[in-house]
Design an enzyme around this catalytic site. Structure first.
Site: not given
Ligand code: NCD
Ligand code: ZN
Length: 343
Positions: A21, A24-25, A49, A104, A249
């Site tokens: 998870h 990497l933007r 996302n 996702k 994450d």
């Molecule tokens: C994540 C993000 O910044 O893209 N932020 C987060 O607080 N975990 C999105 C996500 O996985 O909820």
């Molecule tokens: Zn995330």
């Protein structure tokens, strides 16, 4: 019982960790984030996302290529796509053909860049059916944004139950489980349901976020919870629960987006997660469980070949920089007692 990790040792190696998870933007910062990731991880399940989202076959293919190129091949991207309302079966098949291994589910409004997410699984019924047929994994951000912040995971359990029942062959990963309630649900679910656990939910509680001073760099979704929740997660990973594996994450936001009046949700944990976890597992007498959590069980759940190469962990104090890649990393300014390097 003694095992090869229970004696004090200053150096050991594990199979290269995978991160199931990772954010990497895209755009100019992606290269730095991907290269940073590659210092600790061999493969990263790249979350979709982004802005714009990864939600088509061509977008999946282009994003995979971009990550591979940015990290000079040192980080193998595992591709995902974002489920959008009304997504067709054909789009899912195109994403799979382009190499996506997971889709996702973001409840609309639940987290960063999720306003285009789903209000109900019914909005993506065709896509979920196509994922089940194609053997893709469904990754779920399991929070109901309408519930109070600390109860959002528990409030989402009925939605998970519906999806599990409606799609009897769909493999599901409950992402970044943070509460004892959702953990209990995941552990009792059928074997085709697993869960990722982050480093920060094993390390921190809500008190670390707001108890002394407001700490925006520890602000994330789902928010860290009570010591009881954190300890339930620790116990489960320390005992090597089969259903649990690591997903960082890691979610970098530029310092300016974290330190304003509306802090963005997300912790940049990839630079420090493995070293911090080595210290945590050691203090819990559970170093022997680290490799299964970081490097074995995720690949096995996803049906991927085992990780190649090794990560060496060495004891030695270092102080985490206050800023890396324009972002304040997890545990900035703190001292860690392990460091890691890929071999
Ligand atoms: C994540 C993000 O910044 O893209 N932020 C987060 O607080 N975990 C999105 C996500 O996985 O909820
Ligand atoms: Zn995330």
């Amino acid at each position: 019982m003694t095992d090869r990790f229970s004696i004090a040792r200053d150096r050991f190696s594990i199979a290269t960790p995978d991160d199931f998870h990772a954010h990497l933007r895209r755009g100019s910062a992606m290269g730095a984030y991907a290269r940073r990731h590659a210092l600790s991880f061999g493969r990263a399940l790249a979350m979709p996302n982004t802005v714009p989202p990864i939600a088509s076959g061509p977008a999946v293919a282009a994003y995979r290529e971009a990550i591979l190129e940015a990290a000079g091949g040192a980080l193998a991207p595992l591709a995902t796509f974002k489920l959008l309302p009304g997504m067709s079966e054909g789009t899912v098949r195109a994403c799979a053909a382009a190499g996506a291994i997971a889709g996702k589910y973001y409840p609309a409004g639940s987290t960063t860049n999720s306003s285009d997410g789903l209000r109900d699984p019914a909005e993506a019924e065709a896509a979920l059916g196509a994922m089940e047929a194609a053997g893709l994994v469904l990754c779920v951000h399991a929070e109901d944004p309408a519930a109070p912040a600390l109860e959002r995971e528990e409030a989402f359990i009925p939605v998970l139950e519906r999806m599990i029942a409606a799609h009897p062959r769909l493999r599901i990963v409950i992402e970044h489980v943070s509460s004892a309630a959702l953990l209990g649900f995941a552990l009792a679910a059928p074997p085709r349901v697993a869960a990722t656990v982050t480093a920060h939910h094993l390390l921190f509680t809500l008190d670390d976020l707001i108890g002394e001073a407001m700490s925006p760099h520890l602000y994330c979704k789902p928010v860290p919870k009570s010591a009881r929740d954190r300890d339930a997660l620790r116990d489960a990973v320390f005992r090597g629960e089969r259903k649990l594996f690591f997903g960082s994450d890691s979610a970098p936001h530029p310092r300016s987006a974290k330190e304003g009046a509306r802090a963005a949700a997300g912790i940049y944990s990839s630079p420090t997660a493995v070293a911090a976890l080595a210290g945590l597992f050691e203090s819990g007498g559970a170093l022997a469980a680290l490799e299964g959590f970081l490097s074995i069980r995720g690949a096995s759940f996803y049906g991927l070949p085992p990780a190649s190469g090794r990560l060496e962990l060495a004891r030695g104090e270092w102080v985490v920089p206050e800023e890396l890649d324009g972002v304040v990393p997890m545990l900035a300014g703190k001292s860690l007692s392990w460091s890691c390097s890929r071999t």
